[in-house]
Design a protein around this motif. Structure first.
Motif, mmCIF file in Angstrom:
data_model
loop_
_atom_site.group_PDB
_atom_site.id
_atom_site.type_symbol
_atom_site.label_atom_id
_atom_site.label_comp_id
_atom_site.label_asym_id
_atom_site.label_seq_id
_atom_site.Cartn_x
_atom_site.Cartn_y
_atom_site.Cartn_z
ATOM 1 N N LYS A 125 0.833 -1.206 0.000
ATOM 2 C CA LYS A 125 0.000 0.000 0.000
ATOM 3 C C LYS A 125 0.865 1.252 0.000
ATOM 4 O O LYS A 125 0.577 2.221 -0.711
ATOM 5 N N ASP A 159 -3.021 -1.047 -4.757
ATOM 6 C CA ASP A 159 -4.346 -1.174 -4.146
ATOM 7 C C ASP A 159 -4.420 -2.531 -3.455
ATOM 8 O O ASP A 159 -4.449 -3.572 -4.107
ATOM 9 N N LYS A 203 -6.816 -3.998 -1.771
ATOM 10 C CA LYS A 203 -8.021 -4.796 -2.039
ATOM 11 C C LYS A 203 -7.859 -5.603 -3.316
ATOM 12 O O LYS A 203 -8.258 -6.772 -3.386
ATOM 13 N N ILE A 204 -7.259 -5.005 -4.324
ATOM 14 C CA ILE A 204 -7.041 -5.703 -5.590
ATOM 15 C C ILE A 204 -5.995 -6.805 -5.416
ATOM 16 O O ILE A 204 -6.152 -7.911 -5.934
#
Length: 83
Positions: free
Chosen positions: A42, A47, A49-50
């Motif tokens: 991060k 990203d 979440k990806i």
């Protein structure tokens, strides 16, 4: 070294408990390591979440992944979300 009333081996039980506790400690350490790697990713602009989704997809069998992707495309199409 069995307990007379129940036939339980105290030493064997202690051995299982110690092994489980060690594995729980290891699991917690690995969890912290994963957290650090995601945080690092991060911090460099990725990203998270990806990344988590990609990791999840890579664990899946190819056919199962294709099936999910096809259903996702079908549902998007039905809802007018097609690209």
């Amino acid at each position: 070294m069995a307990d007379g009333s129940s036939g339980i081996s105290a030493e064997r039980l202690r051995s299982f408990i110690k092994r489980i506790e060690k594995l729980e400690e290891d699991k917690a350490a690995v969890g912290e390591d994963l957290k650090e790697v995601y945080s690092e990713a991060k911090g460099t602009g990725f990203d998270v979440k990806i990344i988590r989704k990609i990791v999840s997809l890579r664990k899946m069998e190819v056919e199962k992944r294709r099936e999910q992707e096809e259903l996702l495309e079908l549902y998007k199409s039905v809802l007018g979300m097609k690209d």
